[in-house]
Design a protein around this motif. Structure first.
Motif, PDB file in Angstrom:
ATOM      1  N   LEU A  56       0.554   7.342   7.482  1.00 20.42           N
ATOM      2  CA  LEU A  56       0.373   5.856   6.907  1.00 20.42           C
ATOM      3  C   LEU A  56       0.852   5.935   5.652  1.00 20.42           C
ATOM      4  N   PRO A  57       1.298   4.825   4.882  1.00 17.79           N
ATOM      5  CA  PRO A  57       1.653   4.460   3.645  1.00 17.79           C
ATOM      6  C   PRO A  57       0.385   4.895   2.805  1.00 17.79           C
ATOM      7  N   ASP A  58       0.271   5.238   1.615  1.00 13.74           N
ATOM      8  CA  ASP A  58      -0.727   5.403   0.821  1.00 13.74           C
ATOM      9  C   ASP A  58      -0.834   4.321  -0.546  1.00 13.74           C
ATOM     10  N   THR A  59      -0.146   3.263  -0.128  1.00 15.46           N
ATOM     11  CA  THR A  59       0.150   2.128  -1.068  1.00 15.46           C
ATOM     12  C   THR A  59      -1.160   1.443  -1.315  1.00 15.46           C
ATOM     13  N   SER A  60      -2.180   1.202  -0.170  1.00 16.81           N
ATOM     14  CA  SER A  60      -3.228   0.272  -0.294  1.00 16.81           C
ATOM     15  C   SER A  60      -4.324   0.970   0.583  1.00 16.81           C
ATOM     16  N   TRP A  61      -5.450   0.735   0.259  1.00 12.23           N
ATOM     17  CA  TRP A  61      -6.731   1.005   0.822  1.00 12.23           C
ATOM     18  C   TRP A  61      -6.735   0.057   2.416  1.00 12.23           C
ATOM     19  N   TRP A  62      -5.963  -1.145   2.280  1.00 11.98           N
ATOM     20  CA  TRP A  62      -6.105  -1.910   3.457  1.00 11.98           C
ATOM     21  C   TRP A  62      -5.456  -1.358   4.730  1.00 11.98           C
ATOM     22  N   TRP A  63      -4.659  -0.332   4.468  1.00 13.60           N
ATOM     23  CA  TRP A  63      -4.018   0.202   5.629  1.00 13.60           C
ATOM     24  C   TRP A  63      -5.084   0.960   6.806  1.00 13.60           C
ATOM     25  N   LEU A  64      -6.222   1.145   5.900  1.00 18.26           N
ATOM     26  CA  LEU A  64      -7.136   2.042   6.672  1.00 18.26           C
ATOM     27  C   LEU A  64      -8.334   0.861   7.628  1.00 18.26           C
TER      28      LEU A  64
ATOM     29  N   THR B 111       3.455  -2.554   0.359  1.00 17.67           N
ATOM     30  CA  THR B 111       4.939  -2.112   0.962  1.00 17.67           C
ATOM     31  C   THR B 111       6.032  -3.041   1.228  1.00 17.67           C
ATOM     32  N   PRO B 112       6.545  -3.377   0.004  1.00 17.33           N
ATOM     33  CA  PRO B 112       7.668  -4.221   0.024  1.00 17.33           C
ATOM     34  C   PRO B 112       8.829  -3.858   0.612  1.00 17.33           C
ATOM     35  N   TRP B 113       8.910  -2.528   0.946  1.00 13.95           N
ATOM     36  CA  TRP B 113      10.308  -2.119   1.726  1.00 13.95           C
ATOM     37  C   TRP B 113      10.058  -1.843   3.364  1.00 13.95           C
ATOM     38  N   LEU B 114       8.656  -2.464   3.728  1.00 15.50           N
ATOM     39  CA  LEU B 114       8.666  -2.877   5.032  1.00 15.50           C
ATOM     40  C   LEU B 114       8.580  -3.989   5.385  1.00 15.50           C
ATOM     41  N   SER B 115       9.345  -4.273   6.698  1.00 12.21           N
ATOM     42  CA  SER B 115       9.255  -5.643   7.006  1.00 12.21           C
ATOM     43  C   SER B 115       7.835  -6.014   7.930  1.00 12.21           C
TER      44      SER B 115
END
Length: 414
Positions: free
Chosen positions: A285-293, A265-269
């Protein structure tokens, strides 16, 4: 003080289980006190400041109750369903069918109440109403009502992982939220959006919250009067909370997971990612990566957050059950509030709709909590069950009674 424990699911709607048995059982003061504490926690989140205006750090009440109070509500709802569907020996046959019918009616009534309350809330609401979600909690619980404790605990573990994965996988296909508190107008005009919100994208989505409900039903199958069970509940809850935090600490903070979040999520600092972890997503949550879980945080509804909040809820319940053995009478304000949380939570939301609490939040919090405690103690001593609880229980009990004794009049209540 001698209390009586009827088979009742948890707060905020302390609508008391699938159907009303004729005989009432001795109350577990600790269970009611836990409901009362969850209600106070929700009030504090709705009214008190979430951050310190000087340091911009989260306040103590936010750190204690954000996400956890709602999780405790759902956990205790499951405990009550476990009680009312047979406790350690689940009901069978026609009795279980009656339990399911009563629970369906209860789900409809709580859902209708939630929609009515949402109808009078401002467009920019002072609180996110959980009642509509509660109706869906009850509806989803119906197929699991007959299961034993061990099976329920296993299923809770499965949903703690499968629920968040399903949410993340479907995120891009689901409609965006149109309002935080759906109304009857929204249900009629766009039922699909409201359904996806209540199940997956809302503040208290029913699919991941099924974790709390199933675990609570399993706890309700245990002998909660046993000192050994109460102590194990406290210990297991603490272990689960610490273990979930260690997963986050190792995989996100120490093993490169945080870098994966930033790169996905490069748009998030870095500061914005930290805000999601501390304050929760807005709204998902963003759905860009499973790491968010693997992050915790209020209302993130990840496996780590679900298991952490489940552990804290179980620990609170165990601690209050143990405390009630020694100083049960001193828990009267909390336990009385916990015996009629449908009434008190509804009144709290309606009072918030007046939007008067922003200027002097501490005073308004004390008014909400103090009036709720005084009313609950006085009403419980005079009448027992709370006003809204009486209505919901009578209607659901009548539906259950028609299944148990078709064509006969079945007494609902004492």
């Amino acid at each position: 003080m001698v209390n009586v424990h009827h088979p009742a699911p948890g707060a905020p709607p302390s609508a008391e289980g699938p159907g009303l048995p004729v005989l009432r059982k001795p109350r577990l003061v600790g269970v009611d006190a836990a409901r009362g504490l969850a209600l106070v926690g929700m009030m504090s989140i709705h009214i008190l400041p979430t951050w310190n205006p000087e340091t911009y750090e989260p306040t103590l009440q936010w750190q204690l109750f954000a996400g956890r109070a709602a999780a405790l509500f759902a956990l205790l709802a499951g405990v009550g369903l476990g009680f009312s569907s047979g406790g350690r020996t689940p009901h069978r046959g026609r009795t279980m069918t009656g339990d399911r019918v009563g629970l369906l009616v209860r789900a409809v009534l709580v859902t209708a109440l939630g929609l009515l309350v949402n109808q009078v809330m401002p467009e920019d609401p002072p609180a996110y109403d959980i009642l509509l979600y509660y109706g869906m909690f009850f509806l989803l619980a119906v197929p699991f009502l007959h299961l034993p404790a061990r099976t329920l605990f296993v299923l809770a573990g499965v949903t703690a992982v499968a629920g968040p994965v399903l949410m993340q996988a479907l995120r891009g296909m689901l409609p965006a939220l149109e309002t935080y508190n759906p109304t009857l107008t929204g249900v009629l005009s766009d039922p699909g959006t409201v359904l996806s919100q209540v199940l997956l994208t809302g503040t208290y989505p029913a699919v991941p919250y099924l974790t709390y409900l199933l675990a609570g039903m399993g706890i309700g199958r245990l002998n909660l009067r046993s000192l050994h069970v109460q102590a194990r509940l406290l210990g297991a809850g603490l272990v689960l909370t610490v273990g979930a935090w260690l997963v986050y600490w190792v995989l996100i903070l120490r093993s490169g997971g945080y870098d994966r979040l930033m790169s996905s999520t490069p748009w998030l600092s870095e500061e914005q990612i930290d805000e999601i972890i501390v304050w929760g997503p807005d709204p998902v949550l963003p759905d860009t990566s499973w790491w968010w879980l693997l992050i915790p945080g209020p209302h993130t509804n990840t496996p780590v957050a679900l298991l952490s909040d489940l552990g804290s809820g179980a620990a609170v319940l165990g601690a209050l059950l143990l405390l009630a053995r020694v100083v049960g009478a001193w828990l009267l304000p909390l336990s009385a509030m916990g015996s009629m949380t449908l009434t008190l939570y509804t009144a709290h939301l309606l009072a918030l709709a007046a939007m008067l609490h922003y200027e002097v939040p501490l005073l308004w919090f004390l008014i909400h909590a103090g009036v709720a405690a005084l009313f609950a103690v006085a009403w419980q001593r005079a009448y027992g069950r709370g006003p809204l609880e009486r209505v919901v229980t009578r209607v659901a009990g009548a539906a259950r009674g028609r299944v148990l004794a078709p064509g006969r009049r079945v007494r609902a209540g004492r």
